[in-house]
Design a protein around this motif. Structure first.
Motif, PDB file in Angstrom:
ATOM      1  N   LEU A 155       0.835  -1.205   0.000  1.00  0.00           N
ATOM      2  CA  LEU A 155       0.000   0.000   0.000  1.00  0.00           C
ATOM      3  C   LEU A 155       0.867   1.251   0.000  1.00  0.00           C
ATOM      4  O   LEU A 155       0.619   2.199  -0.768  1.00  0.00           O
ATOM      5  CB  LEU A 155      -0.916  -0.014   1.222  1.00  0.00           C
ATOM      6  N   GLN A 156       1.876   1.265   0.846  1.00  0.00           N
ATOM      7  CA  GLN A 156       2.793   2.402   0.927  1.00  0.00           C
ATOM      8  C   GLN A 156       3.458   2.675  -0.421  1.00  0.00           C
ATOM      9  O   GLN A 156       3.501   3.819  -0.894  1.00  0.00           O
ATOM     10  CB  GLN A 156       3.859   2.109   1.980  1.00  0.00           C
ATOM     11  N   ASP A 157       3.965   1.636  -1.061  1.00  0.00           N
ATOM     12  CA  ASP A 157       4.630   1.809  -2.360  1.00  0.00           C
ATOM     13  C   ASP A 157       3.662   2.325  -3.416  1.00  0.00           C
ATOM     14  O   ASP A 157       4.021   3.155  -4.258  1.00  0.00           O
ATOM     15  CB  ASP A 157       5.242   0.476  -2.810  1.00  0.00           C
TER      16      ASP A 157
ATOM     17  N   ALA B 184       2.979   6.036  -2.778  1.00  0.00           N
ATOM     18  CA  ALA B 184       4.120   6.846  -3.215  1.00  0.00           C
ATOM     19  C   ALA B 184       4.189   6.943  -4.736  1.00  0.00           C
ATOM     20  O   ALA B 184       4.510   7.997  -5.292  1.00  0.00           O
ATOM     21  CB  ALA B 184       5.416   6.246  -2.664  1.00  0.00           C
ATOM     22  N   ARG B 185       3.879   5.843  -5.429  1.00  0.00           N
ATOM     23  CA  ARG B 185       3.963   5.818  -6.885  1.00  0.00           C
ATOM     24  C   ARG B 185       2.832   6.616  -7.540  1.00  0.00           C
ATOM     25  O   ARG B 185       3.049   7.317  -8.533  1.00  0.00           O
ATOM     26  CB  ARG B 185       3.934   4.361  -7.370  1.00  0.00           C
TER      27      ARG B 185
ATOM     28  N   GLY C 270       1.270  11.300  -2.291  1.00  0.00           N
ATOM     29  CA  GLY C 270       2.217  10.237  -1.949  1.00  0.00           C
ATOM     30  C   GLY C 270       2.447  10.080  -0.465  1.00  0.00           C
ATOM     31  O   GLY C 270       3.469   9.514  -0.054  1.00  0.00           O
ATOM     32  N   GLU C 271       1.492  10.536   0.372  1.00  0.00           N
ATOM     33  CA  GLU C 271       1.652  10.453   1.825  1.00  0.00           C
ATOM     34  C   GLU C 271       0.416   9.859   2.489  1.00  0.00           C
ATOM     35  O   GLU C 271      -0.711  10.009   2.002  1.00  0.00           O
ATOM     36  CB  GLU C 271       1.918  11.831   2.426  1.00  0.00           C
TER      37      GLU C 271
ATOM     38  N   GLU D 176      -2.428  -1.622  -5.635  1.00  0.00           N
ATOM     39  CA  GLU D 176      -1.873  -2.740  -6.399  1.00  0.00           C
ATOM     40  C   GLU D 176      -0.388  -2.844  -6.109  1.00  0.00           C
ATOM     41  O   GLU D 176       0.256  -1.867  -5.707  1.00  0.00           O
ATOM     42  CB  GLU D 176      -2.094  -2.525  -7.906  1.00  0.00           C
ATOM     43  N   GLU D 177       0.146  -4.016  -6.315  1.00  0.00           N
ATOM     44  CA  GLU D 177       1.584  -4.188  -6.100  1.00  0.00           C
ATOM     45  C   GLU D 177       2.349  -3.418  -7.178  1.00  0.00           C
ATOM     46  O   GLU D 177       2.048  -3.519  -8.362  1.00  0.00           O
ATOM     47  CB  GLU D 177       1.962  -5.666  -6.128  1.00  0.00           C
TER      48      GLU D 177
END
Length: 302
Positions: free
Chosen positions: A66-68, A71-72, A134-135, A269-270
């Protein structure tokens, strides 16, 4: 041979990871024998430790995804954690952030407002902490202080409370329209469970700092807080930012259920990651490492 070394290293890293979890769990275990006996009798069996850690690590791995993704994609997420004192808000926040990047996922726990802040627009001191693209921002208590502690303890007038109830739905709709996902959790515990947790804090030297005079007043005013909570739900549970209640008597289940639910609310999503290769160290045969004086080193007492 190289594969064996890699497996040994991974095994050590996994054990270190579990040690970190055990350290955190000790906060629930450092009780006097008598209090522990009473607590276990009233609380009943919780989820087995092995199952709990297995599920927690799985969910934390999803939180990293989720974090990645946030950020993306430049997503903005705000999660509010509210509830009675000792309901478990801090525990779940700690497990959410445990393995995440603090530059992306940060916690906001504001102190009581200063004299200057008391003269500002009520929401003004919260706005600077809202996320940029992204936060993810986790509020350990939020603007709903006005509907709870400020109202019950008399820190806000009836007119101020009424103005808050009129303003907060539109304030949150504005946040949603600006592209911020707003998630609101209320951690619910019974009267008996809060009493037991307060008793633990009183008798546990490692937890006494958590018990404030305001906490003690919350015991006296239990019914006033209940009435305030019920009106808060009735007037601020809007479709754009609904409330979600987390049953909190069982701390471990509350943490797992809350994290699982939070993940279900975001269509993450991954994110494909670039392969990382460790570069070779540059070796300079003419370089001699300086010998540092021993007083610069931390003593090896353990």
């Amino acid at each position: 041979m190289k594969e064996e070394i890699t497996e040994d290293w991974l095994d050590v890293e996994l054990k270190n990871t579990l040690d970190e979890d055990y350290e955190i769990e000790l906060e629930d275990a450092v009780l006097s024998l008598k209090i522990r006996e009473i607590y276990e009798r009233t609380q009943g069996p919780s989820i087995p430790r092995r199952e709990y850690f297995t599920q927690l690590l799985r969910l934390q791995a999803e939180l990293i995804k989720l974090q990645d993704w946030v950020a993306r994609t430049g997503e903005k997420i705000v999660v509010l954690f509210e509830g009675r004192d000792s309901a478990g808000k801090g525990g779940v926040i700690k497990r959410i952030t445990q393995r995440l990047n603090p530059r992306i996922v940060r916690v906001v726990a504001l102190p009581a407002p200063s004299d200057r802040e008391k003269t500002q627009w009520y929401f003004q001191r919260y706005v600077p902490h809202l996320p940029a693209g992204g936060e993810i921002v986790l509020f350990d208590r939020s603007w709903y202080n006005r509907a709870g502690v400020e109202r019950v303890m008399g820190f806000a007038s009836d007119d101020q409370v009424e103005q808050f109830f009129e303003d907060v739905p539109e304030f949150e709709r504005m946040l949603v329209r600006s592209g911020i996902r707003v998630v609101k959790y209320w951690f619910s515990i019974t009267d008996e469970e809060q009493q037991m947790r307060f008793q633990i804090r009183i008798h546990d030297p490692l937890k006494q700092w958590k018990l404030s005079p305001m906490d003690l007043q919350s015991r006296i005013r239990w019914e006033d807080y209940t009435k305030a909570k019920e009106e808060m739900f009735a007037r601020t549970n809007i479709p754009e930012a609904p409330w979600y209640i987390v049953p909190g008597n069982d701390k471990k289940r509350a943490r797992l259920n809350c994290i699982d639910h939070l993940l279900s609310l975001v269509p993450y999503e991954e994110v494909a990651q670039e392969d990382v290769e460790l570069p070779e160290r540059v070796f300079n045969p003419d370089y001699e490492r300086a010998v540092l004086p021993p007083e610069l080193y931390v003593p090896s007492r353990y």
